[in-house]
Design a protein around this motif. Structure first.
Motif, PDB file in Angstrom:
ATOM      1  N   ILE A 114     -32.734 -89.250 -30.702  1.00 27.66           N
ATOM      2  CA  ILE A 114     -33.347 -89.777 -31.921  1.00 27.66           C
ATOM      3  C   ILE A 114     -33.028 -88.865 -33.104  1.00 27.66           C
ATOM      4  N   VAL A 115     -33.131 -87.569 -32.907  1.00 29.66           N
ATOM      5  CA  VAL A 115     -32.776 -86.607 -33.964  1.00 29.66           C
ATOM      6  C   VAL A 115     -31.318 -86.813 -34.359  1.00 29.66           C
ATOM      7  N   ASN A 116     -30.452 -86.925 -33.368  1.00 32.35           N
ATOM      8  CA  ASN A 116     -29.028 -87.140 -33.648  1.00 32.35           C
ATOM      9  C   ASN A 116     -28.794 -88.444 -34.400  1.00 32.35           C
ATOM     10  N   ALA A 117     -29.588 -89.463 -34.112  1.00 34.87           N
ATOM     11  CA  ALA A 117     -29.443 -90.748 -34.808  1.00 34.87           C
ATOM     12  C   ALA A 117     -29.767 -90.606 -36.291  1.00 34.87           C
ATOM     13  N   VAL A 118     -30.800 -89.874 -36.612  1.00 38.17           N
ATOM     14  CA  VAL A 118     -31.166 -89.689 -38.028  1.00 38.17           C
ATOM     15  C   VAL A 118     -30.059 -88.910 -38.741  1.00 38.17           C
ATOM     16  N   LEU A 119     -29.552 -87.869 -38.097  1.00 38.86           N
ATOM     17  CA  LEU A 119     -28.465 -87.091 -38.694  1.00 38.86           C
ATOM     18  C   LEU A 119     -27.202 -87.940 -38.841  1.00 38.86           C
ATOM     19  N   ARG A 120     -26.951 -88.810 -37.868  1.00 39.10           N
ATOM     20  CA  ARG A 120     -25.786 -89.712 -37.936  1.00 39.10           C
ATOM     21  C   ARG A 120     -25.939 -90.692 -39.094  1.00 39.10           C
ATOM     22  N   ALA A 121     -27.133 -91.204 -39.313  1.00 37.73           N
ATOM     23  CA  ALA A 121     -27.360 -92.133 -40.422  1.00 37.73           C
ATOM     24  C   ALA A 121     -27.045 -91.445 -41.748  1.00 37.73           C
ATOM     25  N   SER A 122     -27.451 -90.199 -41.877  1.00 35.83           N
ATOM     26  CA  SER A 122     -27.152 -89.432 -43.079  1.00 35.83           C
ATOM     27  C   SER A 122     -25.646 -89.281 -43.255  1.00 35.83           C
TER      28      SER A 122
ATOM     29  N   GLU B 197     -29.666-102.453 -46.672  1.00 29.96           N
ATOM     30  CA  GLU B 197     -28.459-101.683 -46.345  1.00 29.96           C
ATOM     31  C   GLU B 197     -28.827-100.387 -45.629  1.00 29.96           C
ATOM     32  N   LYS B 198     -29.853 -99.705 -46.124  1.00 29.41           N
ATOM     33  CA  LYS B 198     -30.279 -98.465 -45.482  1.00 29.41           C
ATOM     34  C   LYS B 198     -30.772 -98.734 -44.064  1.00 29.41           C
ATOM     35  N   GLY B 199     -31.543 -99.791 -43.894  1.00 33.23           N
ATOM     36  CA  GLY B 199     -32.068-100.127 -42.576  1.00 33.23           C
ATOM     37  C   GLY B 199     -30.966-100.412 -41.573  1.00 33.23           C
ATOM     38  N   LYS B 200     -29.939-101.097 -42.016  1.00 29.92           N
ATOM     39  CA  LYS B 200     -28.820-101.411 -41.123  1.00 29.92           C
ATOM     40  C   LYS B 200     -28.098-100.143 -40.687  1.00 29.92           C
ATOM     41  N   ILE B 201     -27.952 -99.186 -41.590  1.00 29.66           N
ATOM     42  CA  ILE B 201     -27.296 -97.916 -41.255  1.00 29.66           C
ATOM     43  C   ILE B 201     -28.120 -97.145 -40.232  1.00 29.66           C
ATOM     44  N   VAL B 202     -29.426 -97.083 -40.447  1.00 24.79           N
ATOM     45  CA  VAL B 202     -30.298 -96.340 -39.532  1.00 24.79           C
ATOM     46  C   VAL B 202     -30.301 -96.998 -38.152  1.00 24.79           C
ATOM     47  N   VAL B 203     -30.441 -98.298 -38.097  1.00 28.37           N
ATOM     48  CA  VAL B 203     -30.448 -99.002 -36.808  1.00 28.37           C
ATOM     49  C   VAL B 203     -29.125 -98.798 -36.077  1.00 28.37           C
TER      50      VAL B 203
ATOM     51  N   PHE C 162     -40.029 -99.579 -27.425  1.00 27.70           N
ATOM     52  CA  PHE C 162     -41.398 -99.658 -27.935  1.00 27.70           C
ATOM     53  C   PHE C 162     -41.610 -98.748 -29.137  1.00 27.70           C
ATOM     54  N   CYS C 163     -41.092 -97.544 -29.084  1.00 29.60           N
ATOM     55  CA  CYS C 163     -41.288 -96.585 -30.176  1.00 29.60           C
ATOM     56  C   CYS C 163     -40.291 -96.785 -31.308  1.00 29.60           C
ATOM     57  N   THR C 164     -39.235 -97.534 -31.070  1.00 32.03           N
ATOM     58  CA  THR C 164     -38.121 -97.609 -32.006  1.00 32.03           C
ATOM     59  C   THR C 164     -38.520 -98.056 -33.413  1.00 32.03           C
ATOM     60  N   PRO C 165     -39.320 -99.101 -33.597  1.00 28.39           N
ATOM     61  CA  PRO C 165     -39.665 -99.476 -34.974  1.00 28.39           C
ATOM     62  C   PRO C 165     -40.329 -98.334 -35.752  1.00 28.39           C
ATOM     63  N   GLY C 166     -41.251 -97.643 -35.123  1.00 21.65           N
ATOM     64  CA  GLY C 166     -41.905 -96.517 -35.797  1.00 21.65           C
ATOM     65  C   GLY C 166     -40.950 -95.374 -36.055  1.00 21.65           C
ATOM     66  N   MET C 167     -40.062 -95.115 -35.099  1.00 20.39           N
ATOM     67  CA  MET C 167     -39.069 -94.060 -35.277  1.00 20.39           C
ATOM     68  C   MET C 167     -38.118 -94.399 -36.423  1.00 20.39           C
ATOM     69  N   VAL C 168     -37.702 -95.643 -36.511  1.00 19.59           N
ATOM     70  CA  VAL C 168     -36.802 -96.072 -37.582  1.00 19.59           C
ATOM     71  C   VAL C 168     -37.505 -95.937 -38.936  1.00 19.59           C
ATOM     72  N   MET C 169     -38.744 -96.366 -39.020  1.00 21.14           N
ATOM     73  CA  MET C 169     -39.476 -96.270 -40.289  1.00 21.14           C
ATOM     74  C   MET C 169     -39.677 -94.806 -40.677  1.00 21.14           C
ATOM     75  N   SER C 170     -39.996 -93.971 -39.717  1.00 15.43           N
ATOM     76  CA  SER C 170     -40.152 -92.541 -39.997  1.00 15.43           C
ATOM     77  C   SER C 170     -38.816 -91.917 -40.386  1.00 15.43           C
ATOM     78  N   SER C 171     -37.733 -92.396 -39.805  1.00 15.99           N
ATOM     79  CA  SER C 171     -36.406 -91.901 -40.156  1.00 15.99           C
ATOM     80  C   SER C 171     -36.102 -92.178 -41.623  1.00 15.99           C
ATOM     81  N   GLU C 172     -36.460 -93.365 -42.077  1.00 11.48           N
ATOM     82  CA  GLU C 172     -36.278 -93.692 -43.499  1.00 11.48           C
ATOM     83  C   GLU C 172     -37.073 -92.726 -44.373  1.00 11.48           C
ATOM     84  N   ALA C 173     -38.284 -92.423 -43.982  1.00  8.96           N
ATOM     85  CA  ALA C 173     -39.103 -91.487 -44.762  1.00  8.96           C
ATOM     86  C   ALA C 173     -38.448 -90.109 -44.820  1.00  8.96           C
ATOM     87  N   ILE C 174     -37.875 -89.678 -43.702  1.00  8.86           N
ATOM     88  CA  ILE C 174     -37.182 -88.380 -43.657  1.00  8.86           C
ATOM     89  C   ILE C 174     -35.958 -88.402 -44.568  1.00  8.86           C
TER      90      ILE C 174
END
Length: 162
Positions: free
Chosen positions: A142-150, A81-87, A100-112
């Motif tokens: 990317i920053v906005n995406a993490v804030l949007r997921a929150s 569920e969390k992964g779907k929200i972040v994506v 190319f960077c997206t998988p790592g960015m998504v995983m790091s977003s989860e950590a944040i």
């Protein structure tokens, strides 16, 4: 020497050379190609995975260090569920270009999101993404995406990262 661990909930046993890099095992043996190799030196973050709930660069991890551990790749995370929200947040914010960077960015977003209990500040996000490189999209999206997921999790009346 047998090495035992789990990947995305599946029990794995391998007898590969203990110095085989985790990224090579994931991509070559398990065909989990969402984890990317960018630099091979732990500088770009494209190979980020979770190793016992901690984000690591899989290009730096010898398979022997995975003994008894739980590994989650982008393929496993995006089914949650969390992964779907972040994506979805990445898509909504246009934070994906070449991908190319997206998988790592998504995983790091989860950590944040996990480390801030789902309430990161912009500064938290920028610091948390500092080990990830993107050449296409630019970091603001990317920053906005993490804030949007929150925000998305909060608007649904739940905070999955608490």
């Amino acid at each position: 020497m047998a090495i035992n661990f789990t990947v995305n909930g599946e029990k794995i046993t391998t007898e590969l050379n203990p110095l085989t890099r985790l990224i090579d095992f994931l991509r070559d043996e398990l065909k989990l190609t969402g984890t990317k190799e960018g630099c091979g030196e732990g500088e770009c973050g494209a190979c980020a995975v979770f190793l016992d709930k901690k984000v690591v660069n899989s290009c730096l991890i010898p398979i022997a260090l995975c003994e008894g551990k739980e590994i989650i790749t982008i393929e496993g995370y995006t089914k949650t569920e969390k992964g779907k929200i972040v994506v979805q947040a990445f898509l909504d914010e246009g934070a994906v270009q070449c991908g190319f960077c997206t998988p790592g960015m998504v995983m790091s977003s989860e950590a944040i999101l996990s480390s801030t209990k789902g309430k990161p500040t912009e500064d938290d996000v920028r610091k948390g993404l500092s080990g990830n490189l993107c050449r296409c999209t630019g970091y603001d999206h990317i920053v906005n995406a993490v804030l949007r997921a929150s925000d998305a999790a909060s608007k649904e009346g739940k905070n999955l990262w608490q």
